[in-house]
Design an enzyme around this catalytic site. Sequence first.
Site, PDB file in Angstrom:
ATOM      1  N   ASN A 146       1.425   7.264   2.757  1.00 43.18           N
ATOM      2  CA  ASN A 146       2.087   6.410   3.743  1.00 43.18           C
ATOM      3  C   ASN A 146       3.577   6.720   3.862  1.00 43.18           C
ATOM      4  O   ASN A 146       4.360   5.878   4.323  1.00 43.18           O
ATOM      5  CB  ASN A 146       1.872   4.928   3.404  1.00 43.18           C
ATOM      6  N   ASP A 164       0.850  -1.195   0.000  1.00 43.28           N
ATOM      7  CA  ASP A 164       0.000   0.000   0.000  1.00 43.28           C
ATOM      8  C   ASP A 164       0.890   1.251   0.000  1.00 43.28           C
ATOM      9  O   ASP A 164       0.620   2.228   0.682  1.00 43.28           O
ATOM     10  CB  ASP A 164      -0.904  -0.024   1.242  1.00 43.28           C
ATOM     11  N   ASP A 183       2.771   2.438   7.999  1.00 51.20           N
ATOM     12  CA  ASP A 183       1.543   1.682   7.772  1.00 51.20           C
ATOM     13  C   ASP A 183       1.729   0.448   6.887  1.00 51.20           C
ATOM     14  O   ASP A 183       1.402   0.455   5.707  1.00 51.20           O
ATOM     15  CB  ASP A 183       0.474   2.602   7.171  1.00 51.20           C
TER      16      ASP A 183
END
Length: 348
Positions: free
Chosen positions: A208, A203, A220
Amino acid sequence: MSATTPTDLFLSLTPHKVIEAVEAAGVLCNRVCYPLNSFENRVYEVELEDRTRIIAKFYRPGRWTREQILEEHRFLAELADAEIPVCPTRPFPDGETLKQIDHIQYCLFERMGGRAPDELGDELFTRLGRLAARIHNVGAGRTAEHRVRLSADTYAREDLGWLAERKVIPAAVERRYMAAARAVADAAEERLRGVDVHRIHGDLHPGNLLLRDGALRVLDFDDMVVGPAVQDLWLLLPGRDATARRQRELFLDAYEELRRFDRSTLGLIEPLRGLRLIHYAAWIARRWHDPIFPRTFPHFGTEAYWRDEASSLEEVIQLTRAGDAGGPGGGEEEAAPPSGGKYFWDLN
């Protein structure tokens, strides 16, 4: 519904309960607790007895097993041991990193200052190329048998089955959307066959990243998966235009200083984009009973929404086929896709 009844909501998680959970794990707190932005999980900044602050993360019940979460924590610890700038979990006094209160699992992180970069320039993409290579070097060094494997099944077909069973998609657009989504899944399955996979962030979008005084940190790892390295590239560079392709080369040149990158997997970018769109739509639908989701995504579920989604998936298929035929798969005159919303959702 009682606080002990299993649910994927956070009905019992009041600020008092957050402090109670942290203290029950052996960490003494002051009565100061602030909620932070998060859709999927619940995250709080908590003040400790010595007036320092930590981050307490409460995982959405039912999403990950204990074993899956501990594999995330182990990956973070390995990255930190390799001096890669991440934010590893803070062990509780007994050495564990994961606790549970009621039916909710939770962990602690050190509070890290900074903010997501306002703009990713050439110099930052060069740094990110080296940083991603270092993450992947560690990721390839060990397996994660319990984590999700990024595939056409886990990121599309399972979601499509769920959507169809619950009749989420309006009848007027369902056939069109499903046809496009299944074509994306088939294309992704074909192109993922035989591709090297390992632990990746999964992700790795700009939201992030944390930048402070020139220091860059990756946050994260909640959506950590076993997947191809190119997944962590295209999310940082979702554009299809000439600027995005030039910056992609900067990223790859820097990446290959530290780790080989299979450039044939660049042909996966469009199918992976399609999987992301499908998985995202199903994620919102699965969470619609959580009051924060209707407030945040008021357009979701309308015919217009699903028509737009079908168009996006049809574009993915068109560009994938153009690439197969030797075309550019997204020419220089083509506008970049949206940088938010459809791709970046998890805000943990």
